[in-house]
Design an enzyme around this catalytic site. Structure first.
Site, PDB file in Angstrom:
ATOM      1  N   LYS A  44      65.156  32.987  -4.774  1.00 46.96           N
ATOM      2  CA  LYS A  44      64.902  31.769  -4.004  1.00 46.96           C
ATOM      3  C   LYS A  44      66.112  31.375  -3.167  1.00 46.96           C
ATOM      4  O   LYS A  44      65.964  30.945  -2.024  1.00 46.96           O
ATOM      5  CB  LYS A  44      64.541  30.596  -4.934  1.00 46.96           C
ATOM      6  CG  LYS A  44      63.131  30.674  -5.484  1.00 46.96           C
ATOM      7  CD  LYS A  44      62.719  29.348  -6.112  1.00 46.96           C
ATOM      8  CE  LYS A  44      61.476  29.523  -6.979  1.00 46.96           C
ATOM      9  NZ  LYS A  44      61.137  28.318  -7.719  1.00 46.96           N
ATOM     10  N   LYS A  62      53.361  40.459  -7.015  1.00 45.51           N
ATOM     11  CA  LYS A  62      52.554  39.458  -7.730  1.00 45.51           C
ATOM     12  C   LYS A  62      51.949  38.476  -6.731  1.00 45.51           C
ATOM     13  O   LYS A  62      52.529  38.221  -5.674  1.00 45.51           O
ATOM     14  CB  LYS A  62      53.388  38.731  -8.791  1.00 45.51           C
ATOM     15  CG  LYS A  62      54.346  37.706  -8.235  1.00 45.51           C
ATOM     16  CD  LYS A  62      54.936  36.805  -9.307  1.00 45.51           C
ATOM     17  CE  LYS A  62      55.897  35.839  -8.600  1.00 45.51           C
ATOM     18  NZ  LYS A  62      56.713  35.029  -9.441  1.00 45.51           N
ATOM     19  N   LYS A  95      52.373  31.862  -4.066  1.00 47.54           N
ATOM     20  CA  LYS A  95      52.306  30.992  -2.905  1.00 47.54           C
ATOM     21  C   LYS A  95      53.327  31.416  -1.846  1.00 47.54           C
ATOM     22  O   LYS A  95      53.044  31.391  -0.654  1.00 47.54           O
ATOM     23  CB  LYS A  95      52.627  29.576  -3.385  1.00 47.54           C
ATOM     24  CG  LYS A  95      51.793  28.442  -2.861  1.00 47.54           C
ATOM     25  CD  LYS A  95      50.343  28.585  -2.990  1.00 47.54           C
ATOM     26  CE  LYS A  95      49.484  27.474  -2.531  1.00 47.54           C
ATOM     27  NZ  LYS A  95      48.163  27.433  -3.107  1.00 47.54           N
TER      28      LYS A  95
HETATM   29  P1  TYM Z   1      54.891  28.006 -11.852  1.00 46.85           P
HETATM   30  O1  TYM Z   1      54.477  26.628 -11.474  1.00 46.85           O
HETATM   31  O2  TYM Z   1      55.539  28.836 -10.820  1.00 46.85           O
HETATM   32  O3  TYM Z   1      53.665  28.802 -12.412  1.00 46.85           O
HETATM   33  C1  TYM Z   1      52.816  28.312 -13.443  1.00 46.85           C
HETATM   34  C2  TYM Z   1      52.409  29.454 -14.349  1.00 46.85           C
HETATM   35  O4  TYM Z   1      51.675  30.450 -13.613  1.00 46.85           O
HETATM   36  C3  TYM Z   1      52.191  31.731 -13.937  1.00 46.85           C
HETATM   37  N1  TYM Z   1      51.971  32.653 -12.795  1.00 46.85           N
HETATM   38  C4  TYM Z   1      51.423  33.864 -12.885  1.00 46.85           C
HETATM   39  N2  TYM Z   1      50.940  34.564 -13.932  1.00 46.85           N
HETATM   40  C5  TYM Z   1      50.418  35.783 -13.683  1.00 46.85           C
HETATM   41  N3  TYM Z   1      50.356  36.336 -12.445  1.00 46.85           N
HETATM   42  C6  TYM Z   1      50.826  35.680 -11.368  1.00 46.85           C
HETATM   43  N4  TYM Z   1      50.741  36.230 -10.156  1.00 46.85           N
HETATM   44  C7  TYM Z   1      51.395  34.387 -11.555  1.00 46.85           C
HETATM   45  N5  TYM Z   1      51.944  33.468 -10.722  1.00 46.85           N
HETATM   46  C8  TYM Z   1      52.287  32.414 -11.499  1.00 46.85           C
HETATM   47  C9  TYM Z   1      53.661  31.500 -14.218  1.00 46.85           C
HETATM   48  O5  TYM Z   1      54.223  32.548 -14.968  1.00 46.85           O
HETATM   49  C10 TYM Z   1      53.619  30.191 -14.965  1.00 46.85           C
HETATM   50  O6  TYM Z   1      53.390  30.398 -16.337  1.00 46.85           O
HETATM   51  N6  TYM Z   1      59.243  27.309 -14.222  1.00 46.85           N
HETATM   52  C11 TYM Z   1      57.796  27.211 -14.387  1.00 46.85           C
HETATM   53  C12 TYM Z   1      57.330  25.829 -14.799  1.00 46.85           C
HETATM   54  C13 TYM Z   1      57.984  25.292 -16.029  1.00 46.85           C
HETATM   55  C14 TYM Z   1      57.804  25.746 -17.365  1.00 46.85           C
HETATM   56  C15 TYM Z   1      58.610  24.886 -18.165  1.00 46.85           C
HETATM   57  C16 TYM Z   1      57.074  26.767 -17.955  1.00 46.85           C
HETATM   58  C17 TYM Z   1      58.834  24.230 -16.058  1.00 46.85           C
HETATM   59  N7  TYM Z   1      59.217  23.999 -17.349  1.00 46.85           N
HETATM   60  C18 TYM Z   1      58.688  25.059 -19.551  1.00 46.85           C
HETATM   61  C19 TYM Z   1      57.154  26.926 -19.330  1.00 46.85           C
HETATM   62  C20 TYM Z   1      57.960  26.092 -20.115  1.00 46.85           C
HETATM   63  C21 TYM Z   1      57.124  27.535 -13.060  1.00 46.85           C
HETATM   64  O7  TYM Z   1      57.706  27.333 -12.018  1.00 46.85           O
HETATM   65  O8  TYM Z   1      55.836  27.942 -13.141  1.00 46.85           O
END
Ligand code: TYM
Length: 332
Positions: free
Chosen positions: A112, A195, A198
């Site tokens: 990022k 993957k 967005k």
């Molecule tokens: P975020 O908002 O980017 O994504 C939410 C969840 O979606 C999953 N994900 C995917 N899984 C499979 N294939 C894909 N192409 C794909 N794209 C997204 C992500 O792995 C995620 O589980 N940092 C985290 C949010 C967060 C969090 C936490 C998660 C904040 N605090 C504490 C767990 C525990 C995030 O940005 O997810």
């Protein structure tokens, strides 16, 4: 019962298929067997620039989508991260236990910040994974249901929990990632080697759950496969077809082997046509339910208020313990 915690950033507008299959679907299942805490990670959201009105609207929209996906406030605790100040408070303590080099090695940060340029990337973006550590440890979570892209952040959580416990005495549960092999990584429909996301996907490669179902059907039908004609699960050599089989299998419950058999001798067109229909059948009621929740902001607010109260009770207890362990004099 064992506890799970997970979160999603409320910034994207519509959830995409990767969010749903990689994470949210598991959250829905785990609320039946676990003491489940799920969070809208709005503190994480502002590590990159957000328009305030859009952030507010998107946080409501994300909440509505989680409910539409099947989260039940009677069975889980659904809350907004910024409603629980302990997240930021424990994150500070964890920042002081994290090595600068250790934080620099986080791959999501590297990606990022490379995209934004070193001067535009915020310190918040740098310390993002440490806030995630605090999210998880505050709830003494045993497992963290996420997609593969979050694995490194869970590893950091384990390291910091061990470090804290080693230095100050047993305080935090050391959590495990809960990542289902089949859906750990859902791929872009146009480039099935990256993957679905967005930021990296082209509009045609990304399935938004709230898109017009006609658009979704079109995207599925024009998914990139390969020049072969055999429908076989083989991620190495047939990433596009394998991704379609994964999505089909998870949404319908049919096994991969069963699907390979069903489509034997049929072309890719047959698989895509069926999958387009399956996607539309899934997304149509999802859109309707999301709209229903959006139309009822009072119910939404009251769900979030109750969630915040339940979350704070747990978080406050853990924070007090951690503060005591590091040697802060309690306020009398
Ligand atoms: P975020 O908002 O980017 O994504 C939410 C969840 O979606 C999953 N994900 C995917 N899984 C499979 N294939 C894909 N192409 C794909 N794209 C997204 C992500 O792995 C995620 O589980 N940092 C985290 C949010 C967060 C969090 C936490 C998660 C904040 N605090 C504490 C767990 C525990 C995030 O940005 O997810």
């Amino acid at each position: 019962s064992p506890r799970v915690l997970s979160g999603i950033q409320p910034t994207a507008g519509s959830f995409h298929l990767g969010n749903y299959l990689g994470a949210v679907r598991q959250w829905v299942a785990l609320q039946e067997t676990h003491d489940a805490f799920y969070m809208l990670a709005d503190l994480h959201a502002i590590t990159v620039m957000q328009d305030p009105a859009e952030l507010r609207a998107n946080t409501r929209l994300a909440t509505a989508q989680l409910l539409a996906a099947g989260l039940d406030p009677e069975r889980c605790t659904l809350f907004i991260q910024s409603h629980v100040p302990e997240h930021a408070q424990l994150a500070w303590v964890m920042n002081c236990l994290t090595g600068f080099g250790e934080a620099s090695r986080m791959t999501q940060f590297k990606d990022k910040s490379a995209r934004q340029g070193a001067d535009r990337a915020s310190v918040g973006l740098f310390t993002y994974p440490v806030l995630q550590v605090a999210d998880i440890l505050l709830y003494q979570a045993h497992e963290v249901p996420v997609g593969e892209d979050q694995r490194q952040h869970i590893e950091l959580t384990r390291d910091l929990a061990d470090r804290f416990n080693g230095r100050f005495g047993p305080t935090f549960t050391v959590p495990k990632p809960y990542i289902l092999k089949e859906t750990a990584k859902i791929y872009d429909l146009q480039d099935p080697t990256i993957k679905m996301s967005k930021s990296a996907s082209t509009p045609k490669g990304l399935i938004n759950l709230l898109d017009d179902p006609k658009v979704t059907a079109k995207k599925v039908k024009s998914a990139v496969t390969d020049t072969d004609t055999v429908i076989r699960y083989d991620v190495e050599n047939k990433p596009g077809v394998s991704n379609l089989l994964t999505v089909h299998s998870t949404l319908t419950g049919a096994g991969i082997a069963e699907l390979e058999e069903r489509y034997a001798g049929k072309g890719y067109g047959a698989l895509k046509t069926d999958l387009a229909e399956i996607m539309v059948e899934f997304a149509t009621p999802f859109r309707e339910r999301t709209q229903q929740y959006l139309d009822d902001p009072e119910t939404l607010d009251s769900i979030l208020a109750k969630g915040a109260e339940k979350a704070r009770a747990v978080a406050a207890e853990t924070l007090a313990l951690a503060y005591d362990r590091v040697g802060f004099l309690p306020a009398k």
